[in-house]
Design a protein around this motif. Structure first.
Motif, PDB file in Angstrom:
ATOM      1  N   UNK A 244     -27.022  13.242  37.784  1.00 47.85           N
ATOM      2  CA  UNK A 244     -27.716  12.730  38.964  1.00 47.85           C
ATOM      3  C   UNK A 244     -26.880  11.734  39.765  1.00 47.85           C
ATOM      4  N   UNK A 245     -25.943  11.066  39.131  1.00 51.49           N
ATOM      5  CA  UNK A 245     -25.213  10.002  39.820  1.00 51.49           C
ATOM      6  C   UNK A 245     -24.440  10.530  41.032  1.00 51.49           C
ATOM      7  N   UNK A 246     -23.711  11.605  40.881  1.00 50.09           N
ATOM      8  CA  UNK A 246     -22.871  12.116  41.966  1.00 50.09           C
ATOM      9  C   UNK A 246     -23.668  12.463  43.226  1.00 50.09           C
ATOM     10  N   UNK A 247     -24.779  13.200  43.119  1.00 53.18           N
ATOM     11  CA  UNK A 247     -25.556  13.454  44.336  1.00 53.18           C
ATOM     12  C   UNK A 247     -26.114  12.178  44.982  1.00 53.18           C
ATOM     13  N   UNK A 248     -26.409  11.176  44.169  1.00 52.85           N
ATOM     14  CA  UNK A 248     -26.916   9.920  44.730  1.00 52.85           C
ATOM     15  C   UNK A 248     -25.798   9.189  45.469  1.00 52.85           C
ATOM     16  N   UNK A 249     -24.648   9.046  44.819  1.00 57.86           N
ATOM     17  CA  UNK A 249     -23.539   8.283  45.409  1.00 57.86           C
ATOM     18  C   UNK A 249     -22.847   9.071  46.513  1.00 57.86           C
ATOM     19  N   UNK A 250     -22.334  10.242  46.178  1.00 58.79           N
ATOM     20  CA  UNK A 250     -21.548  11.021  47.141  1.00 58.79           C
ATOM     21  C   UNK A 250     -22.404  11.854  48.087  1.00 58.79           C
ATOM     22  N   UNK A 251     -23.544  12.348  47.608  1.00 52.91           N
ATOM     23  CA  UNK A 251     -24.383  13.187  48.445  1.00 52.91           C
ATOM     24  C   UNK A 251     -25.255  12.378  49.400  1.00 52.91           C
ATOM     25  N   UNK A 252     -26.036  11.440  48.835  1.00 48.81           N
ATOM     26  CA  UNK A 252     -26.975  10.655  49.646  1.00 48.81           C
ATOM     27  C   UNK A 252     -26.357   9.364  50.187  1.00 48.81           C
ATOM     28  N   UNK A 253     -25.182   8.983  49.673  1.00 46.80           N
ATOM     29  CA  UNK A 253     -24.500   7.743  50.090  1.00 46.80           C
ATOM     30  C   UNK A 253     -25.359   6.518  49.797  1.00 46.80           C
TER      31      UNK A 253
ATOM     32  N   UNK B 260     -29.364  12.319  24.228  1.00 43.73           N
ATOM     33  CA  UNK B 260     -28.231  13.030  24.821  1.00 43.73           C
ATOM     34  C   UNK B 260     -28.654  13.729  26.117  1.00 43.73           C
ATOM     35  N   UNK B 261     -29.785  14.419  26.075  1.00 43.50           N
ATOM     36  CA  UNK B 261     -30.285  15.098  27.271  1.00 43.50           C
ATOM     37  C   UNK B 261     -30.580  14.117  28.396  1.00 43.50           C
ATOM     38  N   UNK B 262     -31.139  12.960  28.048  1.00 42.80           N
ATOM     39  CA  UNK B 262     -31.427  11.935  29.051  1.00 42.80           C
ATOM     40  C   UNK B 262     -30.137  11.446  29.711  1.00 42.80           C
ATOM     41  N   UNK B 263     -29.141  11.116  28.896  1.00 39.45           N
ATOM     42  CA  UNK B 263     -27.900  10.613  29.481  1.00 39.45           C
ATOM     43  C   UNK B 263     -27.202  11.702  30.286  1.00 39.45           C
ATOM     44  N   UNK B 264     -27.316  12.947  29.855  1.00 33.49           N
ATOM     45  CA  UNK B 264     -26.684  14.039  30.591  1.00 33.49           C
ATOM     46  C   UNK B 264     -27.355  14.221  31.957  1.00 33.49           C
ATOM     47  N   UNK B 265     -28.681  14.142  31.981  1.00 23.54           N
ATOM     48  CA  UNK B 265     -29.409  14.245  33.257  1.00 23.54           C
ATOM     49  C   UNK B 265     -29.025  13.077  34.180  1.00 23.54           C
ATOM     50  N   UNK B 266     -28.937  11.877  33.629  1.00 30.11           N
ATOM     51  CA  UNK B 266     -28.535  10.717  34.430  1.00 30.11           C
ATOM     52  C   UNK B 266     -27.092  10.874  34.914  1.00 30.11           C
ATOM     53  N   UNK B 267     -26.241  11.406  34.066  1.00 31.43           N
ATOM     54  CA  UNK B 267     -24.846  11.636  34.446  1.00 31.43           C
ATOM     55  C   UNK B 267     -24.775  12.599  35.632  1.00 31.43           C
TER      56      UNK B 267
ATOM     57  N   UNK C  38     -21.229  22.056  33.360  1.00 31.40           N
ATOM     58  CA  UNK C  38     -22.025  22.665  34.437  1.00 31.40           C
ATOM     59  C   UNK C  38     -22.360  21.631  35.503  1.00 31.40           C
ATOM     60  N   UNK C  39     -22.841  20.468  35.067  1.00 32.90           N
ATOM     61  CA  UNK C  39     -23.115  19.390  36.011  1.00 32.90           C
ATOM     62  C   UNK C  39     -21.842  18.852  36.625  1.00 32.90           C
ATOM     63  N   UNK C  40     -20.775  18.859  35.833  1.00 33.43           N
ATOM     64  CA  UNK C  40     -19.490  18.407  36.349  1.00 33.43           C
ATOM     65  C   UNK C  40     -18.968  19.300  37.459  1.00 33.43           C
ATOM     66  N   UNK C  41     -19.176  20.600  37.325  1.00 32.03           N
ATOM     67  CA  UNK C  41     -18.748  21.525  38.377  1.00 32.03           C
ATOM     68  C   UNK C  41     -19.526  21.285  39.663  1.00 32.03           C
TER      69      UNK C  41
END
Length: 164
Positions: free
Chosen positions: A92-101, A83-90, A15-18
Motif C-alpha cells: 500500500x505504501x507505494x500507491x500512497x506515496x508515489x501514486x497519490x502524492x 506477515x499478511x498484514x505487513x505485506x498488505x501495508x508494504x 507481485x506487489x513489488x512489480x
C-alpha cells in the motif's frame, strides 16, 4: 512438486513489488524529481536491487514458517497473519506515496508497516529463527525508508496541502 510452495511463497511478495515498480517508474522521472530530498538519499538505482532482495528474503521466510507450521494451520494463523498484514501495508505504501502524492499519509503508513514487520519477526522467532532473522535487513531498510519519508514530508510542506 514439493518445491512448488517454496517457489510460490517466495515469489508472492514480488507481485506487489512489480505493481509498485510500475507506479514508481513514471513518478520517479516526473513528480519525484521536483521534491526536496536529503543529501543522504540512496541513488534511485539502488531501490529495485534492494527491494528484490528484501522481497525474496521475506517470501522465503514465510515459506519456512508455513512449512514449520504444517501449512495454513491453526498454528500458522498468528505468524502468517502478521506477515499478511505487513505485506498488505508494504504494497500500500507505494500507491500512497508515489501514486497519490500523500507524503504525510505515507509516513503514517510506513510507521505502521515497520511496527507490523517487528511484530512479524517476534511471532516468527519461536517458529523458525532463520525466518525471523531473514527479516532483519528488511526492518533496517524500513528504518532508512521511514527517515527518508519523514525528511521528504518535512522538506516539502506544501505538497500535502496542494493535494487535500
Amino acid at each position: 512438486m514439493s518445491w512448488l510452495p517454496m517457489l510460490g511463497l517466495t515469489a508472492l511478495p514480488h507481485l506487489g513489488g512489480l505493481y509498485g515498480g510500475y507506479v514508481t517508474r513514471k513518478q520517479v522521472k516526473t513528480w519525484y524529481t521536483t521534491l526536496n530530498k536529503p543529501s543522504w538519499r540512496p541513488n534511485n538505482a539502488v531501490f529495485p536491487i534492494v527491494w528484490t532482495t528484501l522481497y525474496t528474503g521475506m517470501g522465503y521466510g514465510s515459506y519456512l514458517v508455513w512449512k514449520e507450521c504444517g501449512g495454513f494451520t491453526e498454528d500458522a494463523v498468528v505468524p502468517l497473519g502478521f506477515y499478511g498484514l505487513q505485506l498488505a501495508l508494504n504494497w500500500a505504501w507505494t500507491p500512497i506515496f508515489f501514486g497519490a502524492h500523500k507524503l504525510k499519509m505515507a509516513l503514517i503508513e510506513i510507521v505502521m508497516l515497520t511496527g507490523a514487520v517487528g511484530a512479524t519477526m517476534v511471532s516468527w522467532y519461536p517458529v523458525n529463527r532463520t525466518a525471523s532473522l531473514l527479516l532483519t535487513p528488511y526492518l533496517a531498510w524500513l528504518c532508512l525508508a521511514t527517515s527518508l519519508n519523514y525528511c521528504i514530508w518535512r522538506d516539502n510542506p506544501d505538497e500535502d496541502e496542494k493535494e487535500e
